[in-house]
Each structure stands twice: as structure tokens, then as C-alpha cells.
Design an enzyme around this catalytic site. Structure first.
Site, PDB file in Angstrom:
ATOM      1  N   SER A   8       2.558  11.776   8.559  1.00  0.00           N
ATOM      2  CA  SER A   8       3.726  11.136   9.174  1.00  0.00           C
ATOM      3  C   SER A   8       4.827  12.163   9.389  1.00  0.00           C
ATOM      4  CB  SER A   8       4.255  10.020   8.279  1.00  0.00           C
ATOM      5  OG  SER A   8       5.524   9.621   8.749  1.00  0.00           O
ATOM      6  N   HIS A  33       1.136  10.739  13.016  1.00  0.00           N
ATOM      7  CA  HIS A  33       1.720   9.410  12.813  1.00  0.00           C
ATOM      8  C   HIS A  33       3.224   9.510  13.089  1.00  0.00           C
ATOM      9  CE1 HIS A  33       1.827   5.309  11.247  1.00  0.00           C
ATOM     10  NE2 HIS A  33       2.963   5.645  10.628  1.00  0.00           N
ATOM     11  N   ASP A  35       6.785   7.437  13.383  1.00  0.00           N
ATOM     12  CA  ASP A  35       7.470   6.223  12.943  1.00  0.00           C
ATOM     13  C   ASP A  35       8.751   5.992  13.728  1.00  0.00           C
ATOM     14  OD1 ASP A  35       5.854   5.264  10.682  1.00  0.00           O
ATOM     15  OD2 ASP A  35       6.338   7.209   9.794  1.00  0.00           O
ATOM     16  N   MET A  37      11.945   3.575  14.184  1.00  0.00           N
ATOM     17  CA  MET A  37      12.720   2.535  13.474  1.00  0.00           C
ATOM     18  C   MET A  37      14.022   2.278  14.217  1.00  0.00           C
ATOM     19  SD  MET A  37      12.390   4.070   9.660  1.00  0.00           S
ATOM     20  CE  MET A  37      10.812   4.565   8.972  1.00  0.00           C
ATOM     21  N   HIS A  66       3.895   4.099  15.445  1.00  0.00           N
ATOM     22  CA  HIS A  66       4.126   2.907  14.614  1.00  0.00           C
ATOM     23  C   HIS A  66       5.538   2.399  14.893  1.00  0.00           C
ATOM     24  CE1 HIS A  66       4.731   1.414  10.149  1.00  0.00           C
ATOM     25  NE2 HIS A  66       4.711   0.411  11.022  1.00  0.00           N
ATOM     26  N   MET A  68       8.541   0.121  14.285  1.00  0.00           N
ATOM     27  CA  MET A  68       9.233  -0.790  13.372  1.00  0.00           C
ATOM     28  C   MET A  68      10.505  -1.227  14.087  1.00  0.00           C
ATOM     29  SD  MET A  68       8.410   1.430   9.988  1.00  0.00           S
ATOM     30  CE  MET A  68       7.954   2.825  11.006  1.00  0.00           C
ATOM     31  N   MET A 137       0.860  -2.116   5.581  1.00  0.00           N
ATOM     32  CA  MET A 137       1.949  -1.393   4.919  1.00  0.00           C
ATOM     33  C   MET A 137       1.753  -1.475   3.402  1.00  0.00           C
ATOM     34  SD  MET A 137       3.778   0.028   7.189  1.00  0.00           S
ATOM     35  CE  MET A 137       4.817   0.786   5.939  1.00  0.00           C
ATOM     36  N   GLY A 142      10.450   1.389   6.385  1.00  0.00           N
ATOM     37  CA  GLY A 142      11.835   1.830   6.548  1.00  0.00           C
ATOM     38  C   GLY A 142      12.091   3.225   6.010  1.00  0.00           C
ATOM     39  N   GLY A 144      10.309   6.874   3.896  1.00  0.00           N
ATOM     40  CA  GLY A 144       9.207   7.611   3.301  1.00  0.00           C
ATOM     41  C   GLY A 144       9.461   7.766   1.801  1.00  0.00           C
ATOM     42  N   ASP A 175      -0.479   2.699   5.186  1.00  0.00           N
ATOM     43  CA  ASP A 175       0.722   3.503   5.397  1.00  0.00           C
ATOM     44  C   ASP A 175       1.721   3.294   4.273  1.00  0.00           C
ATOM     45  OD1 ASP A 175       2.874   4.861   6.441  1.00  0.00           O
ATOM     46  OD2 ASP A 175       3.119   3.587   8.212  1.00  0.00           O
ATOM     47  N   GLY A 176       2.014   4.377   3.544  1.00  0.00           N
ATOM     48  CA  GLY A 176       3.048   4.340   2.517  1.00  0.00           C
ATOM     49  C   GLY A 176       2.532   4.687   1.138  1.00  0.00           C
ATOM     50  N   GLY A 177       3.059   5.764   0.572  1.00  0.00           N
ATOM     51  CA  GLY A 177       2.711   6.136  -0.794  1.00  0.00           C
ATOM     52  C   GLY A 177       1.282   6.601  -0.977  1.00  0.00           C
ATOM     53  N   SER A 198       5.415  12.143   2.778  1.00  0.00           N
ATOM     54  CA  SER A 198       5.978  13.071   1.793  1.00  0.00           C
ATOM     55  C   SER A 198       4.909  13.808   1.001  1.00  0.00           C
ATOM     56  CB  SER A 198       6.948  12.351   0.847  1.00  0.00           C
ATOM     57  OG  SER A 198       6.560  11.028   0.641  1.00  0.00           O
TER      58      SER A 198
HETATM   59  C1  DX5 Z   1       7.494   3.920   6.313  1.00  0.00           C
HETATM   60  C2  DX5 Z   1       6.682   4.613   7.360  1.00  0.00           C
HETATM   61  C3  DX5 Z   1       5.680   5.545   6.827  1.00  0.00           C
HETATM   62  C4  DX5 Z   1       6.227   6.680   6.006  1.00  0.00           C
HETATM   63  C5  DX5 Z   1       5.193   7.043   4.989  1.00  0.00           C
HETATM   64  O1  DX5 Z   1       8.236   2.915   6.895  1.00  0.00           O
HETATM   65  O2  DX5 Z   1       5.993   3.678   8.169  1.00  0.00           O
HETATM   66  O3  DX5 Z   1       4.831   6.043   7.852  1.00  0.00           O
HETATM   67  O4  DX5 Z   1       6.561   7.797   6.779  1.00  0.00           O
HETATM   68  O5  DX5 Z   1       5.754   7.977   4.156  1.00  0.00           O
HETATM   69  P1  DX5 Z   1       5.174   8.299   2.707  1.00  0.00           P
HETATM   70  O6  DX5 Z   1       3.783   8.825   2.889  1.00  0.00           O
HETATM   71  O7  DX5 Z   1       6.143   9.333   2.198  1.00  0.00           O
HETATM   72  O8  DX5 Z   1       5.215   7.026   1.926  1.00  0.00           O
HETATM   73 ZN    ZN Z   2       4.357   4.456   9.578  1.00  0.00          ZN
END
Ligand code: DX5
Ligand code: ZN
Length: 219
Positions: A8, A33, A35, A37, A66, A68, A137, A142, A144, A175-177, A198
Site C-alpha cells: 500500500s 495498492h 488508497d 480517502m 481502493h 474509501m 478490511m 482510514g 495505516g 487489507d490492514g495489519g 507499514s
Molecule cells: C486502510 C487502508 C490500507 C492501509 C493498510 O484504510 O485501506 O490499505 O494502507 O496499511 P497497513 O498495512 O499499515 O495496515
Molecule cells: Zn486499502
């Protein structure tokens, strides 16, 4: 079976974006990827068309966008024009999801739907055969750098059953963590594509981190 790693760019160094894009180009990653927002659907604003256009100039891999944002129908053609290959909208932001999905496909893009952590898989029952991708998700969208929500494994398994039961071709993306600690388990549960922000960009050696994630995903 193919497994896709999608770093991302939200976690990239925006002052050195071209450098980070080139790093992904030469890495084992499969997708970019991206994002988007809007500060309304999620409590954060990231970037829009001019930045995606600049990314596309250098990116040599699939552009996985993606959204949002509320009312994404307004911008489907614009996202095609700036280089999106896969366009994913949120279930929670689309009152006429079927129409939105058809509009994305009509522009020649792959169509994805994303579900927030509290949204059950069952809401996709009547649209799953129209989808190219479902993005689950595993954090609240919102930001990272958040912690992975454990309930995600259960949702992946439920989605996998729904896809098999309905003979859908949809890929499962999470997606996420995502880290080297959960990617194997996710892969076994049926995930095809893994977003990592991250964990890739804050690591000492992002190239090595990506290739390790890929190896763990393939198993
Ligand atoms: C969060 C995003 C993710 C984010 C993931 O809203 O959709 O794509 O960048 O970041 P990490 O991998 O740090 O959780
Ligand atoms: Zn994303």
C-alpha cells in the site's frame, strides 16, 4: 494457486514517491495498492487523481485502487483514465451496488467490493458472481499501521465457502495489519491477495520484506 502481494503506497514516503514505486517495480510484489480517502466515508483524506496519474507514469504493475469515498459512481471514468486496473468500492458506500459494479466493468476495469470489519459476508450473496474481487478490511479503514482484527479469519472462511458454493471467480483480498505473523494463516484460509503498508515500508529492507511475504503466502 497464485498469491498476490499488494504494497500500500499510503505508507510510502511521499517525498520520494518515485523511488518507492521503482522499489515495488523491481520487487516480488504483484500489485500497487492505492488508497483513496475522502474525509467523509473515513475520517482521513489521502490523495486523488493527479497523484494516481503520477504513480501510473512509473508503476509497471497492476494498479489496485481502493476507494474509501462516498458516492464513487461520480468518478468511475476518471479512475479509469488515471490508470486503475482494479477498482474497489465499499459496500457501505453504495446503495445501488449492482449498478456501480456494472459501471466499473463497462469501463474495462476489474470490479471489487470491500467490507468494513462489522459488515457480514452474507450481504454479498446476491452479487458475488458479478465480482472480480472482494476486499475484506482487517482494520477499520482510514489509517495505516493499525492492529489486525482476528475475526477476519472467520470472514475469509465464510467468503471462501460462498465463492465456492456459487462458482464465483472472485479473488479474496485482505487489507490492514498484514504481517509475516498472520499472512500464512490468511493464505491457508483462502486469501489470494494481501495488502501490506507499514509492514513493508517501515521495514529496514522493503525488498526483502516483500519477497518474504510472498514466500510465506505461497507456502
Ligand atoms: C486502510 C487502508 C490500507 C492501509 C493498510 O484504510 O485501506 O490499505 O494502507 O496499511 P497497513 O498495512 O499499515 O495496515
Ligand atoms: Zn486499502
Amino acid at each position: 494457486m497464485n498469491k498476490f502481494i499488494a504494497p500500500s503506497l499510503l505508507a510510502a514516503d511521499f517525498g520520494n514517491l518515485q523511488r518507492d514505486i521503482e522499489m515495488i517495480n523491481k520487487s516480488d510484489a504483484d500489485w500497487f495498492h492505492i488508497d483513496v480517502m475522502d474525509g467523509v466515508f473515513v475520517p482521513n483524506i489521502s490523495f486523488g487523481m493527479p497523484v494516481i496519474k503520477a504513480i501510473k507514469k512509473h508503476a509497471k504493475k497492476t494498479m489496485d485502487v481502493h476507494l474509501m469515498i462516498v458516492d464513487p459512481d461520480r468518478f468511475i471514468e476518471d479512475f479509469k483514465n488515471v490508470g486503475a486496473d482494479i477498482l474497489t468500492v465499499h459496500y457501505e458506500a453504495c446503495p445501488h451496488l449492482h449498478r456501480t459494479i456494472q459501471a466499473i466493468k463497462a469501463q474495462g476495469m476489474k470490479a471489487g467490493v470491500s467490507l468494513n470489519p462489522h459488515t457480514p459476508i452474507a450481504v454479498l450473496e446476491d452479487i458475488i458472481t458479478d465480482l472480480d474481487l472482494v476486499l475484506i478490511m482487517s482494520v477499520n479503514p482510514g489509517f495505516g499501521g493499525q492492529h489486525f482484527i482476528e475475526n477476519t479469519y472467520k470472514k475469509v472462511e465464510q467468503l471462501k465457502s460462498l465463492i465456492e458454493f456459487s462458482s464465483s471467480n472472485a479473488l479474496i483480498e485482505v487489507d490492514g495489519g498484514v504481517t509475516d505473523e498472520n499472512i500464512e494463516k490468511l493464505s491457508h484460509a483462502g486469501v489470494d491477495a494481501f495488502v501490506a503498508g507499514s509492514f513493508v515500508f517501515k521495514s529496514k529492507n522493503p525488498l526483502k520484506t516483500i519477497s518474504n511475504l510472498k514466500k510465506l503466502a505461497i507456502g
